[in-house]
Design a protein around this motif. Sequence first.
Motif, PDB file in Angstrom:
ATOM      1  N   VAL A  23       0.843  -1.155   0.003  1.00  9.96           N
ATOM      2  CA  VAL A  23       0.005   0.072   0.124  1.00  9.96           C
ATOM      3  C   VAL A  23       0.931   1.340   0.096  1.00  9.96           C
ATOM      4  N   VAL A  24       2.109   1.311   0.672  1.00 13.55           N
ATOM      5  CA  VAL A  24       2.989   2.417   0.769  1.00 13.55           C
ATOM      6  C   VAL A  24       3.443   2.656  -0.453  1.00 13.55           C
ATOM      7  N   LEU A  25       3.961   1.513  -1.302  1.00 13.24           N
ATOM      8  CA  LEU A  25       4.453   1.786  -2.420  1.00 13.24           C
ATOM      9  C   LEU A  25       3.471   2.256  -3.550  1.00 13.24           C
ATOM     10  N   PHE A  26       2.309   1.849  -3.519  1.00 13.48           N
ATOM     11  CA  PHE A  26       1.329   2.271  -4.497  1.00 13.48           C
ATOM     12  C   PHE A  26       0.819   3.830  -4.307  1.00 13.48           C
ATOM     13  N   GLU A  27       0.978   4.101  -2.878  1.00 18.66           N
ATOM     14  CA  GLU A  27       0.627   5.342  -2.667  1.00 18.66           C
ATOM     15  C   GLU A  27       1.929   6.373  -2.988  1.00 18.66           C
ATOM     16  N   GLN A  28       3.103   5.855  -3.028  1.00 18.83           N
ATOM     17  CA  GLN A  28       4.192   6.605  -3.284  1.00 18.83           C
ATOM     18  C   GLN A  28       4.353   6.785  -4.774  1.00 18.83           C
ATOM     19  N   ILE A  29       4.083   5.561  -5.527  1.00 21.92           N
ATOM     20  CA  ILE A  29       4.038   5.611  -6.953  1.00 21.92           C
ATOM     21  C   ILE A  29       2.900   6.595  -7.350  1.00 21.92           C
ATOM     22  N   TYR A  30       1.830   6.880  -6.866  1.00 23.10           N
ATOM     23  CA  TYR A  30       1.117   7.848  -7.248  1.00 23.10           C
ATOM     24  C   TYR A  30       1.384   9.155  -6.802  1.00 23.10           C
ATOM     25  N   ARG A  31       1.976   9.344  -5.624  1.00 25.17           N
ATOM     26  CA  ARG A  31       2.516  10.617  -5.392  1.00 25.17           C
ATOM     27  C   ARG A  31       3.655  11.300  -6.195  1.00 25.17           C
ATOM     28  N   ALA A  32       4.471  10.049  -6.764  1.00 19.23           N
ATOM     29  CA  ALA A  32       5.580  10.483  -7.495  1.00 19.23           C
ATOM     30  C   ALA A  32       5.088  10.892  -8.914  1.00 19.23           C
ATOM     31  N   LEU A  33       4.073  10.191  -9.294  1.00 25.61           N
ATOM     32  CA  LEU A  33       3.560  10.486 -10.667  1.00 25.61           C
ATOM     33  C   LEU A  33       2.681  11.933 -10.437  1.00 25.61           C
ATOM     34  N   THR A  34       2.281  12.261  -9.545  1.00 22.04           N
ATOM     35  CA  THR A  34       1.749  13.489  -9.561  1.00 22.04           C
ATOM     36  C   THR A  34       2.593  14.709  -9.324  1.00 22.04           C
ATOM     37  N   ILE A  35       3.959  14.357  -8.815  1.00 23.72           N
ATOM     38  CA  ILE A  35       4.943  15.429  -8.673  1.00 23.72           C
ATOM     39  C   ILE A  35       5.395  15.383 -10.159  1.00 23.72           C
ATOM     40  N   LEU A  36       5.719  14.459 -10.963  1.00 22.87           N
ATOM     41  CA  LEU A  36       6.319  14.388 -12.185  1.00 22.87           C
ATOM     42  C   LEU A  36       5.200  15.277 -13.105  1.00 22.87           C
ATOM     43  N   HIS A  37       4.000  15.261 -12.959  1.00 28.30           N
ATOM     44  CA  HIS A  37       2.912  16.040 -13.695  1.00 28.30           C
ATOM     45  C   HIS A  37       2.457  17.266 -13.343  1.00 28.30           C
ATOM     46  N   ASN A  38       3.072  17.683 -12.302  1.00 26.38           N
ATOM     47  CA  ASN A  38       2.593  18.955 -11.261  1.00 26.38           C
ATOM     48  C   ASN A  38       1.015  19.174 -11.185  1.00 26.38           C
ATOM     49  N   HIS A  39       0.799  17.955 -10.707  1.00 28.97           N
ATOM     50  CA  HIS A  39      -0.542  17.788  -9.792  1.00 28.97           C
ATOM     51  C   HIS A  39      -0.593  18.221  -8.425  1.00 28.97           C
ATOM     52  N   PRO A  40      -1.668  18.671  -7.918  1.00 27.82           N
ATOM     53  CA  PRO A  40      -1.368  19.316  -6.471  1.00 27.82           C
ATOM     54  C   PRO A  40      -1.578  18.261  -5.336  1.00 27.82           C
ATOM     55  N   TYR A  41      -1.899  16.797  -5.672  1.00 20.89           N
ATOM     56  CA  TYR A  41      -1.897  15.962  -4.648  1.00 20.89           C
ATOM     57  C   TYR A  41      -0.759  16.019  -3.637  1.00 20.89           C
ATOM     58  N   HIS A  42       0.330  16.043  -4.253  1.00 22.27           N
ATOM     59  CA  HIS A  42       1.601  15.760  -3.363  1.00 22.27           C
ATOM     60  C   HIS A  42       2.038  17.211  -2.179  1.00 22.27           C
ATOM     61  N   LYS A  43       1.258  18.163  -2.499  1.00 21.19           N
ATOM     62  CA  LYS A  43       1.332  19.231  -1.924  1.00 21.19           C
ATOM     63  C   LYS A  43       0.560  19.264  -0.370  1.00 21.19           C
TER      64      LYS A  43
END
Length: 152
Positions: free
Chosen positions: A132-152
């Motif tokens: 679960v942690v890995l899947f969340e971090q993958i999603y978070r990394a993808l939002t960082i790479l695509h400038n999506h606000p989830y990671h903030k």
Amino acid sequence: MKINVVSIAKPEKGCYAELCERFAKMSGRFATLDSADIFNAKVTRAQESSPQKAKEVYAQLFAPWMKKGYTVALDPAGKKVDTDAFARLMEDRNEITFFLGGAYGHGNDFLRGCDSVISLSPLTMSHKVAKVVLFEQIYRALTILHNHPYHK
């Protein structure tokens, strides 16, 4: 981008699987995220035999995925990375494959064969929680790479 998560584990049907599926679905805006859980009689016999035998069987079962893009083993002794470094690890990759070992982790030969070895945390956690942690971090990394606000 294609992302594979391969783990030595019995398929999960409960709340952990639901969380992984949710993060996989959200990641679908940016990448294809697939998961494969491997657990069979060969794993059971090897784990009953010895930790070394178990690690050898894990490596054999992971072998078909070793040529699927950039390979990353998750290991407690791996490189400690923060979220930004994790995102950079994924940046500019067409395909990346993450490996979660079985009860005895990964063998040294397998780790040397991977492009990168990282640790999710110095904490000990169950494979279900780690996934679960890995899947969340993958999603978070993808939002960082695509400038999506989830990671903030």
